[in-house]
Design a protein around this motif. Sequence first.
Motif, PDB file in Angstrom:
ATOM      1  N   CYS A 240      37.847  30.385  88.667  1.00 28.96           N
ATOM      2  CA  CYS A 240      39.172  30.155  88.067  1.00 28.96           C
ATOM      3  C   CYS A 240      39.693  31.435  87.431  1.00 28.96           C
ATOM      4  CB  CYS A 240      39.100  29.046  87.020  1.00 28.96           C
ATOM      5  SG  CYS A 240      38.878  27.378  87.649  1.00 28.96           S
ATOM      6  N   ALA A 241      38.836  32.109  86.659  1.00 24.32           N
ATOM      7  CA  ALA A 241      39.249  33.322  85.954  1.00 24.32           C
ATOM      8  C   ALA A 241      39.596  34.439  86.930  1.00 24.32           C
ATOM      9  CB  ALA A 241      38.150  33.770  84.996  1.00 24.32           C
ATOM     10  N   LEU A 281      33.839  23.589  78.481  1.00 22.98           N
ATOM     11  CA  LEU A 281      34.785  24.147  77.520  1.00 22.98           C
ATOM     12  C   LEU A 281      34.257  25.440  76.900  1.00 22.98           C
ATOM     13  CD1 LEU A 281      37.481  23.890  76.117  1.00 22.98           C
ATOM     14  CD2 LEU A 281      36.403  22.403  74.405  1.00 22.98           C
ATOM     15  N   ARG A 282      32.965  25.491  76.619  1.00 19.97           N
ATOM     16  CA  ARG A 282      32.385  26.703  76.040  1.00 19.97           C
ATOM     17  C   ARG A 282      32.536  27.882  77.009  1.00 19.97           C
ATOM     18  NH1 ARG A 282      28.236  24.426  74.670  1.00 19.97           N
ATOM     19  NH2 ARG A 282      28.794  24.008  72.492  1.00 19.97           N
ATOM     20  N   GLU A 283      32.229  27.660  78.270  1.00 22.68           N
ATOM     21  CA  GLU A 283      32.396  28.707  79.280  1.00 22.68           C
ATOM     22  C   GLU A 283      33.869  29.082  79.437  1.00 22.68           C
ATOM     23  OE1 GLU A 283      30.328  30.394  81.370  1.00 22.68           O
ATOM     24  OE2 GLU A 283      28.441  29.545  80.673  1.00 22.68           O
ATOM     25  N   THR A 284      34.725  28.081  79.420  1.00 23.32           N
ATOM     26  CA  THR A 284      36.152  28.299  79.656  1.00 23.32           C
ATOM     27  C   THR A 284      36.790  29.117  78.541  1.00 23.32           C
ATOM     28  OG1 THR A 284      36.327  26.270  80.954  1.00 23.32           O
ATOM     29  CG2 THR A 284      38.368  27.130  80.016  1.00 23.32           C
ATOM     30  N   LEU A 285      36.431  28.833  77.305  1.00 28.32           N
ATOM     31  CA  LEU A 285      37.031  29.541  76.176  1.00 28.32           C
ATOM     32  C   LEU A 285      36.670  31.024  76.160  1.00 28.32           C
ATOM     33  CD1 LEU A 285      36.771  26.910  73.295  1.00 28.32           C
ATOM     34  CD2 LEU A 285      38.850  27.807  74.344  1.00 28.32           C
ATOM     35  N   ARG A 286      35.601  31.404  76.833  1.00 31.93           N
ATOM     36  CA  ARG A 286      35.265  32.827  76.934  1.00 31.93           C
ATOM     37  C   ARG A 286      36.247  33.560  77.838  1.00 31.93           C
ATOM     38  NH1 ARG A 286      29.644  30.846  77.832  1.00 31.93           N
ATOM     39  NH2 ARG A 286      28.528  30.978  75.833  1.00 31.93           N
ATOM     40  N   GLU A 287      36.818  32.846  78.789  1.00 33.99           N
ATOM     41  CA  GLU A 287      37.682  33.465  79.797  1.00 33.99           C
ATOM     42  C   GLU A 287      39.158  33.122  79.625  1.00 33.99           C
ATOM     43  OE1 GLU A 287      36.445  35.505  81.932  1.00 33.99           O
ATOM     44  OE2 GLU A 287      34.305  35.052  81.978  1.00 33.99           O
ATOM     45  N   PHE A 288      39.458  32.034  78.922  1.00 31.39           N
ATOM     46  CA  PHE A 288      40.824  31.510  78.858  1.00 31.39           C
ATOM     47  C   PHE A 288      41.215  31.111  77.439  1.00 31.39           C
ATOM     48  CE2 PHE A 288      39.487  30.544  83.195  1.00 31.39           C
ATOM     49  CZ  PHE A 288      40.629  30.772  83.956  1.00 31.39           C
TER      50      PHE A 288
END
Length: 318
Positions: A240-241, A281-288
């Motif tokens: 996604c990122a 969500l934890r992974e996502t917040l690092r990138e987004f």
Amino acid sequence: MSITALLAIGEEVTDVEEESFLLFSQEIITGNLGFVDSHATTVDVTIHDHEYTVHQSPTLLSSSRAGGTTGAVLWKITPPFAEWISSPKNPLWTNSILSAESIVAELGCGISALLPLTLAPSIHHYIATDQEYVRRFFRTNIDENASVNSGSSKQKTGKSKGSGSKKKQSSSKTSATAPSYSNITFTTLDWELDQPNSLKDCIDPGSRQGTDPEDQGFDLLLSCDCVYNEALVSPFVRTCAEICRLRPVYNPADTDEPARRPTVCIVAQKQRTPDVFETWLRETLREFRVWRVSDEALGDALKGGSGYLVHLMLAREK
């Protein structure tokens, strides 16, 4: 286009545990893993007064194929999400993020083709991605439902009769000349092995006329119910990122209109377990940067308590 105006779509999410507690402490609709009917070879679905027949493969779903088979059948979240994303009242349309010139990509499209079937008539091009086993059923569903939107104009409005029902409503399929759906492309994309920076190369050159040839990015990236396995979370978020960073990222301090619009990413998912959600969500917040789409913007079918979640994401600077 106004990204800033779009962000009124909901609350920004900054804390994993707080978001998880808020979402999983409320009463939600439960059920099976989220299939509409994992035993039927066809399922009838009504979206915006149009009836679609989805061909699926229960045999493939129950097989031991390496790499997974969850895309072989229709999932419950897909019809209401397709109805929401294709509605002209959707904030993505009213804020001009989506338009007739838009190019959209989808991760983990599965066999149903409901998202491209409902969205492609209103945009420039739609790229659906998944594993190779999906291709045959995906193309069958595109071809079999080609007449559903025949004669419809872009940004058509309509009142829904509901989604996900196996019982046939009055059919809107006609014998009129059907659209070719030549603006829908299916291609394989392995989240762990493939590089998405050449994803647009799968579009026929004739279909890219009028678009920026140097732009490898997308106006919108979609994913519908791909978050269910912790082992897939990291490659999914990374993909996604990488796709979103094919365009400049959103910078609220920048007052100048960017030459290329930031890619908006929408991830819809069924609520299953807090552990999987928190991992995502934890992974996502690092990138987004992440916003949970509000009940007001979603409507009854996807709002809180429905068992479904929809988040909007904008990539951070790498």
